[in-house]
Design an enzyme around this catalytic site. Sequence first.
Site, PDB file in Angstrom:
ATOM      1  CG  ASP A 143       5.515   0.785  -7.195  1.00 45.77           C
ATOM      2  OD1 ASP A 143       4.401   1.218  -7.114  1.00 45.77           O
ATOM      3  OD2 ASP A 143       6.011   0.100  -8.199  1.00 45.77           O
TER       4      ASP A 143
ATOM      5  CE  LYS B 160       4.942   8.227  -3.163  1.00 44.22           C
ATOM      6  NZ  LYS B 160       5.660   6.962  -3.852  1.00 44.22           N
ATOM      7  CB  THR B 161      -1.168   5.621  -2.538  1.00 47.69           C
ATOM      8  OG1 THR B 161      -0.766   6.416  -3.456  1.00 47.69           O
ATOM      9  CG2 THR B 161      -2.663   5.805  -2.708  1.00 47.69           C
TER      10      THR B 161
ATOM     11  CG  HIS C  19      10.490  12.363  -9.137  1.00 53.43           C
ATOM     12  ND1 HIS C  19      10.738  12.908  -7.910  1.00 53.43           N
ATOM     13  CD2 HIS C  19      11.237  13.038  -9.902  1.00 53.43           C
ATOM     14  CE1 HIS C  19      11.933  13.288  -7.884  1.00 53.43           C
ATOM     15  NE2 HIS C  19      12.155  13.876  -9.177  1.00 53.43           N
TER      16      HIS C  19
HETATM   17  P1  GDP Z   1       3.180   4.316  -3.621  1.00 55.79           P
HETATM   18  O1  GDP Z   1       3.724   4.220  -5.121  1.00 55.79           O
HETATM   19  O2  GDP Z   1       4.430   4.962  -2.962  1.00 55.79           O
HETATM   20  O3  GDP Z   1       2.075   5.198  -3.557  1.00 55.79           O
HETATM   21  O4  GDP Z   1       2.833   2.981  -3.338  1.00 55.79           O
HETATM   22  P2  GDP Z   1       1.739   2.290  -3.253  1.00 55.79           P
HETATM   23  O5  GDP Z   1       0.744   2.520  -2.000  1.00 55.79           O
HETATM   24  O6  GDP Z   1       0.817   2.241  -4.539  1.00 55.79           O
HETATM   25  O7  GDP Z   1       2.256   0.624  -2.881  1.00 55.79           O
HETATM   26  C1  GDP Z   1       3.061  -0.003  -4.045  1.00 55.79           C
HETATM   27  C2  GDP Z   1       2.978  -1.531  -3.875  1.00 55.79           C
HETATM   28  O8  GDP Z   1       3.543  -1.837  -2.586  1.00 55.79           O
HETATM   29  C3  GDP Z   1       1.401  -1.940  -3.732  1.00 55.79           C
HETATM   30  O9  GDP Z   1       1.628  -3.317  -4.490  1.00 55.79           O
HETATM   31  C4  GDP Z   1       1.103  -2.232  -2.359  1.00 55.79           C
HETATM   32  O10 GDP Z   1       0.124  -3.165  -2.307  1.00 55.79           O
HETATM   33  C5  GDP Z   1       2.468  -2.840  -1.998  1.00 55.79           C
HETATM   34  N1  GDP Z   1       2.531  -2.318  -0.486  1.00 55.79           N
HETATM   35  C6  GDP Z   1       2.248  -1.078   0.103  1.00 55.79           C
HETATM   36  N2  GDP Z   1       2.351  -1.171   1.262  1.00 55.79           N
HETATM   37  C7  GDP Z   1       2.863  -2.219   1.704  1.00 55.79           C
HETATM   38  C8  GDP Z   1       3.070  -2.882   2.935  1.00 55.79           C
HETATM   39  O11 GDP Z   1       3.195  -2.341   3.946  1.00 55.79           O
HETATM   40  N3  GDP Z   1       3.483  -4.212   2.862  1.00 55.79           N
HETATM   41  C9  GDP Z   1       3.641  -5.006   1.727  1.00 55.79           C
HETATM   42  N4  GDP Z   1       4.103  -6.228   1.789  1.00 55.79           N
HETATM   43  N5  GDP Z   1       3.306  -4.353   0.509  1.00 55.79           N
HETATM   44  C10 GDP Z   1       2.904  -2.929   0.585  1.00 55.79           C
HETATM   45 MG    MG Z   2       1.035   6.418  -4.635  1.00 61.74          MG
END
Ligand code: GDP
Ligand code: MG
Length: 391
Positions: free
Chosen positions: A21, A24-25, A84
């Site tokens: 979260d 990354k994606t 993970h």
């Molecule tokens: P991952 O699990 O690392 O791949 O994370 P995700 O890309 O799925 O993002 C997790 C959450 O963080 C989602 O609700 C995104 O919309 C939010 N998010 C991702 N990048 C940003 C950002 O740059 N700014 C904000 N405010 N929220 C973000």
């Molecule tokens: Mg992801």
Amino acid sequence: SKTAYVRTKPHLNIGTMGHVDHGKTTLTAAITKVLSARGTGTFVPFDRIDRAPEEAQRGITINIAHVEYETDTRHYAHVDMPGHADYVKNMVTGAAQLDGAILVVSALDGIMPQTAEHVLLARQVGVDHIVVALNKADAGDEELTDLVELEVRDLLSAHGYGGDSAPVVRVSGLKALEGDPRWTGAIEALLDAVDTYVPMPERYVDAPFLLPVENVLTITGRGTVVTGAVERGTVRVGDRVDVLGGLGTDTETVVTGLETFGKPMESAQAGDNVALLLRGVPRDAVRRGHVVAAPGSVRPSRRFTAQVYVLSAREGGRTTPVATGYRPQFYIRTADVVGDIDLGEAAVARPGDTVAMTVELGRDVPLEPGLGFAIREGGRTVGAGTVTAVA
Ligand code: GDP
Ligand code: MG
């Protein structure tokens, strides 16, 4: 006749790492969006990356999404892993093959357990360069973000990554995806940092040629073809190679044809996906799990010592310990072979433990120190390890 493959830019494999979260994606999608606007990539939306199907790659069922793009100077294959357990499997077995990594840290949350674990894993598997994306900078308070940056630099230094000199770029994957120019500019800055900070891994090209065989085909009238990704070195039409697999059919032959994505090429190198036509090799003398290598450069053997991480139940691993005498399947490059483990004095390893073991495989497999592998049982991955010595 077919158009020959033209290599225009050096190729690198990179990927995003970091706590769930932290974005990354979203960042991966944003990178493809920014580069598609530049005309050197195709936009891959979040949904397509995050819903990547489970793929059978290198004999292990793993969840991994690949996107491809180019900067002005390089061609990248970029991997984004959902969970993970996927990091543990893909990084420890070398399936992710990262030449460099983008560590994604949420400016709102700072370092979390998986942030630290991925940095540790990266160090263990030989990723030498990490660029930091301090993500969610759109929503973060400036002073707090400064503190997170210090914390990340300390974490990198603690693992020998030179935290003082590593690029730390404040980005917002989310805002860049929405096309906000301030934040698309930040993605450009991040990509520039990757281009300049992560060096080309020349060692792969200079090493003796090795290709783990993924598939074997017969082309009527031409002979036996093997396909796979070149792990290291280079190969040209006319080169002598060994085909090794421990089935008693090891043989020396000559590469008489070379193609990538259906295009003939004169020379293939580490990282390329290729098909090799082999002179006079019968169809049944080579199969998935064999390697094609420069003559005399690798030696199959069946006994080795390894450092192994036993996956916890939460990561899809076992709920009960393993003991000396345990006999799971070992996935080594593209090979799938049974092996007996000996835990020495420890005798027992619990899920979540990292342990040293001696392994006796059911047949000879080309092995070398540093080689990663996965341990599977009943269709699931229960461990991931690295060869420490070959007996
Ligand atoms: P991952 O699990 O690392 O791949 O994370 P995700 O890309 O799925 O993002 C997790 C959450 O963080 C989602 O609700 C995104 O919309 C939010 N998010 C991702 N990048 C940003 C950002 O740059 N700014 C904000 N405010 N929220 C973000
Ligand atoms: Mg992801």
